[in-house]
Design a protein around this motif. Structure first.
Motif, short mmCIF file in Angstrom:
data_model
loop_
_atom_site.label_atom_id
_atom_site.label_comp_id
_atom_site.label_asym_id
_atom_site.label_seq_id
_atom_site.Cartn_x
_atom_site.Cartn_y
_atom_site.Cartn_z
N ARG A 101 0.83 -1.21 0.00
CA ARG A 101 0.00 0.00 0.00
C ARG A 101 0.86 1.26 0.00
O ARG A 101 0.50 2.25 -0.63
N ILE A 102 1.96 1.21 0.71
CA ILE A 102 2.87 2.36 0.72
C ILE A 102 3.37 2.63 -0.69
O ILE A 102 3.35 3.77 -1.18
N TYR A 103 3.83 1.60 -1.38
CA TYR A 103 4.29 1.78 -2.75
C TYR A 103 3.17 2.31 -3.64
O TYR A 103 3.37 3.20 -4.47
N GLY A 107 2.04 5.74 -6.44
CA GLY A 107 1.81 5.43 -7.86
C GLY A 107 2.54 4.22 -8.37
O GLY A 107 2.71 4.08 -9.58
N LEU A 108 2.98 3.33 -7.48
CA LEU A 108 3.76 2.17 -7.88
C LEU A 108 3.01 0.88 -7.60
O LEU A 108 2.60 0.63 -6.48
N GLU A 109 2.82 0.09 -8.63
CA GLU A 109 2.20 -1.22 -8.47
C GLU A 109 3.28 -2.29 -8.64
O GLU A 109 3.95 -2.34 -9.67
N TYR A 110 3.43 -3.12 -7.64
CA TYR A 110 4.47 -4.14 -7.70
C TYR A 110 3.99 -5.36 -8.46
O TYR A 110 2.92 -5.89 -8.17
N ALA A 111 4.77 -5.79 -9.43
CA ALA A 111 4.39 -6.94 -10.25
C ALA A 111 5.49 -7.99 -10.30
O ALA A 111 5.46 -8.88 -11.13
N GLY A 205 10.01 -5.71 -12.02
CA GLY A 205 8.63 -6.14 -12.14
C GLY A 205 7.65 -5.07 -11.76
O GLY A 205 6.45 -5.22 -11.98
N LEU A 206 8.13 -3.95 -11.21
CA LEU A 206 7.22 -2.86 -10.88
C LEU A 206 6.65 -2.25 -12.14
O LEU A 206 7.36 -1.97 -13.09
N ASP A 207 5.36 -2.04 -12.13
CA ASP A 207 4.70 -1.33 -13.22
C ASP A 207 4.63 0.13 -12.81
O ASP A 207 3.84 0.51 -11.97
#
Length: 231
Positions: A101-103, A107-111, A205-207
């Motif tokens: 949630r912090i990321y 604006g960062l979605e971890y993938a 992997g971060l989008d």
């Protein structure tokens, strides 16, 4: 490409790179890593430069073997931040959710396949979002310092990398394990970035938005390989 805003950010980016599994391409990236250190503060740059010198003297196979023998939970040399606080308990899952949630708040979605508390992921976040990232690292300062002390005790060259990372945080580093453990009891407040923030992994992997070039193939050609991790 957006450049880091401070010398501390450069230290964190380089440290995050060398704290990943080195793979076959690490030696090819040594000139780029050394060039990045040109803008970093002298003391942590010297620590990281010394590590890079030693890494360059090893073959890729030797360096990979050293990495896998260094980082594990059995010897309390773990690269996963929430492990130091939660261990292998159900509570750790909530901590990982909070990290994500912090990321996401930035604006960062971890993938990626790695966990969001993997130290290279947190370091990259702390390089690109310095204020919030510094708070995140401070929240896990006890674990960072215990890892640093464990690596120093085992005479690992990776101790220099952790020393450089800790030098980017406010205040002096503890000198003993007892002092480091005291940080866990008397450390920073639990809420980090806004109400209801959540923890999770970062790294390849971060989008991410175009103006937040955390990792690209050109930047980091060696991928994190979770199957090689022992922690």
């Amino acid at each position: 490409m957006t450049r880091p805003r401070s010398g501390d950010a450069l230290v964190r980016l380089v440290a995050g790179c060398v704290l990943q599994y080195p793979g076959d391409y690490f030696h090819d990236e040594l000139p780029r890593l050394r060039a990045a250190l040109a803008g970093a503060p002298a003391e942590p740059a010297a620590l990281l430069g010394s590590f890079l010198d030693e890494a360059e003297r090893q073959t890729p196979i030797e360096l990979c073997a050293q990495y896998t023998s260094t980082f594990d939970t059995r010897n309390r040399r773990c690269l996963y931040l929430t492990w130091w606080v939660d261990g292998d308990t159900r509570r750790r899952g909530l901590s990982l959710v909070r990290l994500k949630r912090i990321y996401r708040d930035f604006g960062l979605e971890y993938a990626g396949e790695e966990l969001p508390d993997f130290l290279p992921v947190a370091l990259e976040f702390a390089a690109r979002v310095e204020e919030a990232g510094t708070e995140l690292l401070q929240e896990h300062r006890a674990g960072l310092e215990l890892l640093r002390l464990a690596l120093t005790e085992s005479a690992s060259p990776y101790a220099r990398v952790l020393e450089a990372v800790c030098s980017t945080l406010p205040g002096p580093s503890p000198e003993t394990k007892a002092e480091a453990k005291a940080l866990a009891k008397n450390g920073p407040p639990q809420e980090l970035v806004g109400a209801g923030s959540a923890l999770e992994p970062f790294g390849p992997g971060l989008d991410m938005p175009a103006d937040f070039p955390l990792r690209t193939p050109a930047d980091l050609p060696w991928p994190v390989t979770p199957e090689r991790q022992t922690a």
